[in-house]
Design a protein around this motif. Structure first.
Motif, mmCIF file in Angstrom:
data_model
loop_
_atom_site.group_PDB
_atom_site.id
_atom_site.type_symbol
_atom_site.label_atom_id
_atom_site.label_comp_id
_atom_site.label_asym_id
_atom_site.label_seq_id
_atom_site.Cartn_x
_atom_site.Cartn_y
_atom_site.Cartn_z
ATOM 1 N N ILE A 1 39.730 37.983 40.852
ATOM 2 C CA ILE A 1 38.761 38.899 41.448
ATOM 3 C C ILE A 1 37.670 39.162 40.427
ATOM 4 O O ILE A 1 37.962 39.400 39.250
ATOM 5 C CB ILE A 1 39.441 40.229 41.851
ATOM 6 C CG1 ILE A 1 40.520 39.968 42.909
ATOM 7 C CG2 ILE A 1 38.406 41.227 42.359
ATOM 8 C CD1 ILE A 1 41.425 41.155 43.154
ATOM 9 N N THR A 2 36.416 39.104 40.867
ATOM 10 C CA THR A 2 35.298 39.371 39.959
ATOM 11 C C THR A 2 34.490 40.553 40.479
ATOM 12 O O THR A 2 34.429 40.797 41.681
ATOM 13 C CB THR A 2 34.376 38.144 39.821
ATOM 14 O OG1 THR A 2 33.728 37.906 41.072
ATOM 15 C CG2 THR A 2 35.166 36.913 39.420
ATOM 16 N N TYR A 3 33.896 41.282 39.555
ATOM 17 C CA TYR A 3 32.990 42.365 39.944
ATOM 18 C C TYR A 3 32.034 42.661 38.795
ATOM 19 O O TYR A 3 32.333 42.402 37.630
ATOM 20 C CB TYR A 3 33.769 43.629 40.359
ATOM 21 C CG TYR A 3 34.551 44.302 39.245
ATOM 22 C CD1 TYR A 3 34.025 45.398 38.555
ATOM 23 C CD2 TYR A 3 35.816 43.852 38.886
ATOM 24 C CE1 TYR A 3 34.740 46.025 37.549
ATOM 25 C CE2 TYR A 3 36.536 44.465 37.880
ATOM 26 C CZ TYR A 3 36.005 45.552 37.212
ATOM 27 O OH TYR A 3 36.709 46.168 36.207
ATOM 28 N N ILE B 1 40.752 48.445 42.126
ATOM 29 C CA ILE B 1 40.676 47.309 43.040
ATOM 30 C C ILE B 1 41.803 47.460 44.054
ATOM 31 O O ILE B 1 42.980 47.559 43.678
ATOM 32 C CB ILE B 1 40.820 45.971 42.290
ATOM 33 C CG1 ILE B 1 39.709 45.814 41.254
ATOM 34 C CG2 ILE B 1 40.791 44.803 43.282
ATOM 35 C CD1 ILE B 1 39.891 44.605 40.355
ATOM 36 N N VAL C 1 36.499 46.806 45.663
ATOM 37 C CA VAL C 1 36.341 47.395 44.336
ATOM 38 C C VAL C 1 35.612 48.717 44.498
ATOM 39 O O VAL C 1 34.556 48.783 45.138
ATOM 40 C CB VAL C 1 35.550 46.462 43.399
ATOM 41 C CG1 VAL C 1 35.429 47.089 42.006
ATOM 42 C CG2 VAL C 1 36.218 45.097 43.314
ATOM 43 N N GLN D 1 30.881 42.696 44.117
ATOM 44 C CA GLN D 1 32.221 42.138 43.982
ATOM 45 C C GLN D 1 32.272 40.722 44.536
ATOM 46 O O GLN D 1 31.470 40.337 45.381
ATOM 47 C CB GLN D 1 33.239 43.023 44.698
ATOM 48 C CG GLN D 1 33.099 43.060 46.212
ATOM 49 C CD GLN D 1 34.172 43.936 46.848
ATOM 50 O OE1 GLN D 1 34.361 45.079 46.467
ATOM 51 N NE2 GLN D 1 34.887 43.370 47.811
ATOM 52 N N THR E 1 34.916 36.773 44.391
ATOM 53 C CA THR E 1 36.204 36.138 44.167
ATOM 54 C C THR E 1 35.995 34.764 43.551
ATOM 55 O O THR E 1 34.884 34.209 43.605
ATOM 56 C CB THR E 1 36.986 36.000 45.491
ATOM 57 O OG1 THR E 1 38.287 35.471 45.233
ATOM 58 C CG2 THR E 1 36.266 35.061 46.451
#
Length: 224
Positions: free
Chosen positions: A117-119, A130, A175, A189, A191
């Motif tokens: 997961i990216t943010y 998250i 997020v 946010q 992925t």
């Protein structure tokens, strides 16, 4: 291209050049020329002998008929060019298979028991979390997230809040981040996952991460 010219009916016979525009299934002018000649002969047969049709009228009809045929030919060539372009796009997209891409989104793919997961936080936060959500809309995992401004990556281990492993598949995630005064902190946010296939959808390249589909235009990062 729509071309239509209506001639005044003569004894119930009417010719429209738009009739020729119905040749959208690849019929050529040669294959339908007999029909054209039949209509033209009928017009000549029933014309007023005191007021015969101008030869320019015949020429105009033939030119219009031919124009439709040329338009069909042009459309065929355009379709061929588009098909060639799609093929080139898909061929180039094959290079993404096996690579890890990051993209905007709210859906992630749990692969082999993990997912990334990216943010990005637009400012420092006092608290960030998250939430991982299953297909039934239930929150199955809550993860404490880094609160510093900037880009972050979190690897979810595929476990729920009870420490039990979840099945691979698609999950939603959210997020959330707030500052010291409980105001929301701006964030983006996304992925990340390994590309397993590519395809074209309405002329746009789509990358497949198992069951997750990501438009190439949404991809933000690419890693070997």
């Amino acid at each position: 291209m729509a071309i239509e010219s209506v001639r005044e009916p003569v004894n119930g016979v009417e010719f429209k050049s738009s009739d020729a525009s119905s040749l959208t299934n690849g019929s050529s002018l040669a294959e339908t020329f007999d029909t054209f000649l039949t209509l033209l002969t009928t017009q000549l047969q029933y014309q007023d002998p005191l007021d015969p049709m101008d030869t320019n009228e015949f020429t105009s009809q033939l030119v219009e008929f031919t124009s439709v045929e040329q338009a069909i030919s042009t459309n065929k060539k355009l379709d061929q060019l588009l098909a060639l372009q799609d093929g080139m796009q898909l061929n180039d997209a094959v290079n993404y298979i096996g690579k890890t891409v990051g993209a905007d989104g709210i859906i992630l793919m749990l692969q082999d028991g993990q997912s990334t997961i990216t943010y990005d936080l637009g400012a420092n936060a006092a608290q960030a979390n998250i939430l991982v959500i299953d297909e039934q809309g239930n929150t199955v995992r809550t993860i404490d997230a880094d609160t510093d401004v900037g880009h972050h990556e979190v690897v979810w281990d595929g476990l729920d809040d009870d420490g039990e492993p979840l099945e691979d598949g698609l999950y939603g995630f959210l997020v959330t981040a707030i500052d010291s005064e409980d105001n929301p902190v701006p964030l983006v946010q996304g992925t990340a996952g390994q590309v397993t296939g590519v395809k074209l959808v309405n002329g746009e390249v789509v990358l497949e991460i198992d069951d997750l589909e990501v438009a190439l235009s949404d991809v933000l990062t690419i890693e070997q």
